[in-house]
Design an enzyme around this catalytic site. Structure first.
Site, PDB file in Angstrom:
ATOM      1  N   SER A 111       7.869  -8.508   2.089  1.00  0.00           N
ATOM      2  CA  SER A 111       7.237  -8.040   1.022  1.00  0.00           C
ATOM      3  C   SER A 111       7.568  -8.670  -0.295  1.00  0.00           C
ATOM      4  O   SER A 111       8.735  -8.179  -0.786  1.00  0.00           O
ATOM      5  CB  SER A 111       7.388  -6.372   0.864  1.00  0.00           C
ATOM      6  OG  SER A 111       6.668  -5.836  -0.061  1.00  0.00           O
ATOM      7  N   HIS A 138       3.575 -10.305   2.701  1.00  0.00           N
ATOM      8  CA  HIS A 138       3.116  -9.052   2.656  1.00  0.00           C
ATOM      9  C   HIS A 138       3.119  -8.716   0.930  1.00  0.00           C
ATOM     10  O   HIS A 138       4.032  -8.955   0.063  1.00  0.00           O
ATOM     11  CB  HIS A 138       3.928  -7.879   3.015  1.00  0.00           C
ATOM     12  CG  HIS A 138       3.618  -6.547   3.086  1.00  0.00           C
ATOM     13  ND1 HIS A 138       2.553  -6.034   3.978  1.00  0.00           N
ATOM     14  CD2 HIS A 138       3.810  -5.515   2.169  1.00  0.00           C
ATOM     15  CE1 HIS A 138       2.282  -4.743   3.831  1.00  0.00           C
ATOM     16  NE2 HIS A 138       2.811  -4.430   2.962  1.00  0.00           N
ATOM     17  N   ASP A 179       1.923  -5.905  -1.787  1.00  0.00           N
ATOM     18  CA  ASP A 179       1.750  -4.445  -2.208  1.00  0.00           C
ATOM     19  C   ASP A 179       0.943  -4.271  -3.528  1.00  0.00           C
ATOM     20  O   ASP A 179       1.497  -4.634  -4.420  1.00  0.00           O
ATOM     21  CB  ASP A 179       2.892  -3.696  -2.308  1.00  0.00           C
ATOM     22  CG  ASP A 179       3.846  -3.669  -0.769  1.00  0.00           C
ATOM     23  OD1 ASP A 179       2.949  -3.213   0.054  1.00  0.00           O
ATOM     24  OD2 ASP A 179       4.822  -4.045  -0.711  1.00  0.00           O
ATOM     25  N   MET A 213      -0.670  -1.546  -5.909  1.00  0.00           N
ATOM     26  CA  MET A 213      -0.708  -0.038  -6.161  1.00  0.00           C
ATOM     27  C   MET A 213      -1.328   0.370  -7.403  1.00  0.00           C
ATOM     28  O   MET A 213      -1.195  -0.408  -8.436  1.00  0.00           O
ATOM     29  CB  MET A 213       0.735   0.443  -6.420  1.00  0.00           C
ATOM     30  CG  MET A 213       1.749  -0.065  -5.328  1.00  0.00           C
ATOM     31  SD  MET A 213       3.418   0.278  -5.506  1.00  0.00           S
ATOM     32  CE  MET A 213       4.320  -0.001  -3.981  1.00  0.00           C
ATOM     33  N   HIS A 247      -1.778  -5.208   1.167  1.00  0.00           N
ATOM     34  CA  HIS A 247      -1.745  -3.827   1.491  1.00  0.00           C
ATOM     35  C   HIS A 247      -2.387  -3.126   0.236  1.00  0.00           C
ATOM     36  O   HIS A 247      -1.483  -3.050  -0.820  1.00  0.00           O
ATOM     37  CB  HIS A 247      -0.193  -3.434   2.074  1.00  0.00           C
ATOM     38  CG  HIS A 247      -0.043  -2.097   2.046  1.00  0.00           C
ATOM     39  ND1 HIS A 247       1.271  -1.618   2.379  1.00  0.00           N
ATOM     40  CD2 HIS A 247      -0.862  -1.058   2.278  1.00  0.00           C
ATOM     41  CE1 HIS A 247       1.125  -0.218   2.453  1.00  0.00           C
ATOM     42  NE2 HIS A 247      -0.097   0.356   2.598  1.00  0.00           N
ATOM     43  N   MET A 287      -2.876  -0.003  -1.550  1.00  0.00           N
ATOM     44  CA  MET A 287      -2.554   1.503  -1.810  1.00  0.00           C
ATOM     45  C   MET A 287      -3.227   2.055  -3.172  1.00  0.00           C
ATOM     46  O   MET A 287      -2.533   2.033  -4.218  1.00  0.00           O
ATOM     47  CB  MET A 287      -1.026   1.570  -1.953  1.00  0.00           C
ATOM     48  CG  MET A 287      -0.323   1.323  -0.761  1.00  0.00           C
ATOM     49  SD  MET A 287       1.673   1.098  -1.103  1.00  0.00           S
ATOM     50  CE  MET A 287       1.385  -0.703  -1.183  1.00  0.00           C
ATOM     51  N   MET A 299       3.047   3.309   7.789  1.00  0.00           N
ATOM     52  CA  MET A 299       4.155   3.639   6.785  1.00  0.00           C
ATOM     53  C   MET A 299       5.073   4.110   7.496  1.00  0.00           C
ATOM     54  O   MET A 299       5.187   5.448   7.814  1.00  0.00           O
ATOM     55  CB  MET A 299       3.511   4.306   5.567  1.00  0.00           C
ATOM     56  CG  MET A 299       2.514   3.404   4.875  1.00  0.00           C
ATOM     57  SD  MET A 299       2.655   1.905   4.249  1.00  0.00           S
ATOM     58  CE  MET A 299       4.356   2.413   3.426  1.00  0.00           C
ATOM     59  N   ASP A 346       5.960  -0.806   7.968  1.00  0.00           N
ATOM     60  CA  ASP A 346       6.216  -0.916   6.688  1.00  0.00           C
ATOM     61  C   ASP A 346       7.048   0.120   5.943  1.00  0.00           C
ATOM     62  O   ASP A 346       6.489   1.343   5.701  1.00  0.00           O
ATOM     63  CB  ASP A 346       4.832  -0.949   6.020  1.00  0.00           C
ATOM     64  CG  ASP A 346       4.977  -1.561   4.460  1.00  0.00           C
ATOM     65  OD1 ASP A 346       6.171  -2.154   4.089  1.00  0.00           O
ATOM     66  OD2 ASP A 346       3.840  -1.476   3.640  1.00  0.00           O
TER      67      ASP A 346
END
Ligand code: DX5
Ligand code: ZN
Length: 217
Positions: free
Chosen positions: A8, A33, A35, A37, A66, A68, A137, A175
């Site tokens: 990540s 990965h 992320d 957000m 990913h 979020m 998660m 994750d």
């Protein structure tokens, strides 16, 4: 079976992203990965579309994005154009999940559904045949470096049984809080993909740490 390892980038040194991506390129990692957000779905902000584009420019491995974020369907096309090879959206942020899954599939990339620790795997039963990946998660999303929630093992076992029963071709990605202690037990209960942020990037030799995770059988 050896895991697919997806370091990540959230835990990387953002002031030197190019060399961090090159380190992953040279490692035995399978994916990167990423992320995303929004400060709404999760209580934190991370990076956006221009940063994904910049990572893509240097990366030789697939970007495992990913999301979020609330209303992920609004941004799916933009993340695809930025270079995502896999896009996962949260079930909790997607009232029309089936439609969003079809939207991602139409782009010709892999589609994943992410579930929070409180979300039961049974809620995936009716879309399991439409997806490539479940991003389970094992911490509450929003931050790197949190402690692995051990109840995740039971959820993996139930999801694995559901996948075997239905014959769906779905990979299970874990994750949050993954390390060398829990990697093997996770694989034993049915995990296919291991995401690791802090454990990789705060280690003395991230490339070697990735290799150790990859070696778990
Ligand atoms: C958490 C993110 C994770 C995180 C994992 O919100 O979705 O991908 O980067 O980081 P570690 O491995 O440090 O828990
Ligand atoms: Zn993630």
């Amino acid at each position: 079976m050896r895991p697919i390892v997806s370091p990540s980038i959230l835990a990387a040194n953002f002031a030197n992203l190019e060399s961090e991506v090159k380190m992953i390129n040279e490692s035995v990692a399978d994916w990167i990965h990423v992320d995303i957000m929004d400060g709404v779905f999760v209580p934190n902000l991370s990076m956006g579309i221009p940063v994904v584009k910049a990572i893509r420019k240097h990366a030789t491995k697939p970007l495992d994005v990913h999301l979020m974020i609330v209303n992920p369907e609004r941004y799916v096309d933009a993340f695809y154009e930025a270079g995502a090879s896999i896009i996962s959206v949260h079930i909790e942020a997607s009232p029309h999940l089936h439609r969003t899954i079809q939207q991602i599939k139409a782009l010709g990339i892999k589609v994943g559904v992410a579930i929070n620790p409180h979300t039961t795997v049974e809620q995936l039963e009716d879309i399991l045949g439409d997806i490539d990946l479940v991003c389970m998660m094992s911490v509450n999303p929003g931050f790197g470096g949190q402690t692995f929630i051990t109840h995740t093992y039971k959820k993996i076992e139930r999801l694995k049984a559901m996948i075997d029963r239905t014959g769906a071709k779905v990979q299970i990605e874990i994750d949050g809080g993954v390390n060398l202690q829990n990697a093997k037990p996770l694989m034993n209960v049915g995990a296919d993909v291991l995401v690791a942020g802090n454990f990789v990037f705060s280690s003395a030799n991230p490339k070697e740490t990735i290799a150790q995770l990859k070696d778990v059988k």
